[in-house]
Scaffold this motif. Structure first.
Motif, short mmCIF file in Angstrom:
data_model
loop_
_atom_site.label_atom_id
_atom_site.label_comp_id
_atom_site.label_asym_id
_atom_site.label_seq_id
_atom_site.Cartn_x
_atom_site.Cartn_y
_atom_site.Cartn_z
N LEU A 74 6.19 3.86 3.76
CA LEU A 74 5.24 4.90 3.32
C LEU A 74 4.75 5.71 4.51
CD1 LEU A 74 3.04 2.68 0.95
CD2 LEU A 74 4.81 4.34 0.26
N ASP A 83 7.42 -1.74 4.18
CA ASP A 83 6.23 -1.71 5.05
C ASP A 83 5.76 -3.11 5.48
OD1 ASP A 83 5.28 1.13 5.37
OD2 ASP A 83 5.49 1.07 3.19
N GLU A 130 -1.01 -6.94 8.63
CA GLU A 130 -2.48 -6.98 8.57
C GLU A 130 -3.02 -6.69 7.18
OE1 GLU A 130 -4.91 -3.65 10.35
OE2 GLU A 130 -5.91 -5.36 11.24
N ASP A 131 -2.28 -5.85 6.43
CA ASP A 131 -2.82 -5.41 5.14
C ASP A 131 -2.77 -6.48 4.05
OD1 ASP A 131 -3.50 -2.84 6.05
OD2 ASP A 131 -1.36 -2.34 6.07
N ARG A 154 3.49 -2.20 -2.03
CA ARG A 154 3.12 -3.24 -1.06
C ARG A 154 2.45 -4.46 -1.71
NH1 ARG A 154 0.76 -1.61 4.46
NH2 ARG A 154 1.74 -3.63 4.78
N ARG A 184 -6.79 3.14 -0.53
CA ARG A 184 -6.16 1.83 -0.75
C ARG A 184 -7.16 0.73 -1.14
NH1 ARG A 184 -1.24 1.59 2.11
NH2 ARG A 184 -0.29 3.65 2.02
N HIS A 236 -6.57 4.16 6.76
CA HIS A 236 -7.43 2.97 6.71
C HIS A 236 -8.65 3.15 7.61
CE1 HIS A 236 -3.66 0.44 5.62
NE2 HIS A 236 -4.48 0.38 4.59
N LEU A 291 4.97 6.00 10.54
CA LEU A 291 4.61 5.39 9.25
C LEU A 291 3.12 5.09 9.20
CD1 LEU A 291 7.63 2.95 8.99
CD2 LEU A 291 7.38 5.19 7.93
N CYS A 343 -2.22 -3.17 12.70
CA CYS A 343 -1.40 -3.40 11.49
C CYS A 343 -0.33 -4.45 11.69
CB CYS A 343 -0.70 -2.11 11.07
SG CYS A 343 -1.61 -0.63 11.41
#
Ligand code: CIR
Length: 263
Positions: A23, A65, A70-71, A90, A137, A168, A249, A255
């Motif tokens: 993304l 991704d 981290e996400d 994701r 998000r 973010h 990205l 991240c």
């Protein structure tokens, strides 16, 4: 030992060839997998250099991704919280991470509400609080669920706002020590860091705001000399890591890892 800047462990995931389908808000070119792998290896080596154990997970082709681990989770000393990423492509990454967290933590809880969305990139943990930025998000239901999940561990959550158009919350800020935050001016101007010492990134170097303090080092993306010098002048030991491919990205230093010390 502080839990917000000192860590015994990190988890990373190798970039997949499918990273070219990752993304991005704006298309600035296709990421080069080979160069990204080189940068990623330097990143992992630098984490290890501080004495930490780094769990290096294999690439996951189904999730372009997935290098941005981290996400998928929030890792606290008492336990880990599995996120519910707001990007539909994701969502499955969180379930892929959960067993690895269970192997390291006695307590792993999950954000489960079907309307709850939250990504780790929107969460900044400091010694006194957990700041969560609402973003495209991360929504109010996700923040409310996280607040309930971490309360028994003694953590309080403060909702803040990610600047419009910014992916973010932590795209625009990093914790450098217990009281010091590195931030873009557009974010610090919101007043969300009142009570902290703030080092502003240099004008035009906004992409340097996503750094990480990891044990004795500050890892920052290469190519932002004025911000690098300001961080060094404040007494931190800086390591610059190539980030040109992840930047295509919208990814940066934070991240690429989960950082924690399980009790
Ligand atoms: C995404 O849009 O989700 C990825 N291309 C970039 C994620 C970066 N993660 C982070 O800032 N924590």
């Amino acid at each position: 030992m502080s839990f917000s800047t000192h860590f015994s462990h990190a988890i990373t995931r190798r970039p997949a060839a499918s990273i070219t389908a990752g993304l991005r808000a704006v298309d600035t070119g296709t990421p080069d997998l080979g160069l990204m792998q080189t940068h990623h290896a330097a990143y992992v080596a630098t984490l290890k250099e501080t004495g930490a154990t780094v769990v290096e997970l294999p690439s996951l082709a189904a999730y372009p991704d997935s290098v941005f681990v981290e996400d998928t989770a929030l890792c606290l000393p008492q336990g880990a919280v599995v996120m519910r990423p707001g990007a539909p492509s994701r969502l499955g990454e969180a379930a892929e991470m959960a067993p690895h967290l269970r192997a390291l933590y006695a307590q792993v809880v999950e954000v489960t509400g079907k309307d709850s969305f939250i990504e780790g990139g929107d969460i900044l943990v400091t010694e006194r609080e957990i700041l969560v930025g609402r973003s495209a998000r991360t929504n109010a239901a996700g923040i409310a669920e996280l607040t309930r999940l971490v309360a028994p561990w003694g953590h309080s959550v403060r909702e803040v706002h990610t600047p419009p158009g910014v992916l973010h919350f932590k795209t625009d800020c990093s914790l450098l020590d217990l009281d010091t935050v590195l931030s873009t001016k557009r974010l610090s101007a919101s007043g969300c860091f009142d009570g902290y010492r703030v080092i502003d990134v240099a004008e035009g170097e906004e992409a340097a705001a996503n750094t990480i303090r990891f044990n004795d080092l500050v890892l920052m993306p290469a190519g932002f000399p004025r911000t690098r010098d300001a961080i060094a002048a404040a007494g931190f030991t800086v390591r610059e890591i190539g980030n040109s491919e992840c930047a295509k990205l919208d990814g940066g230093m934070s991240c690429l890892s989960l950082r924690f010390t399980p009790v």
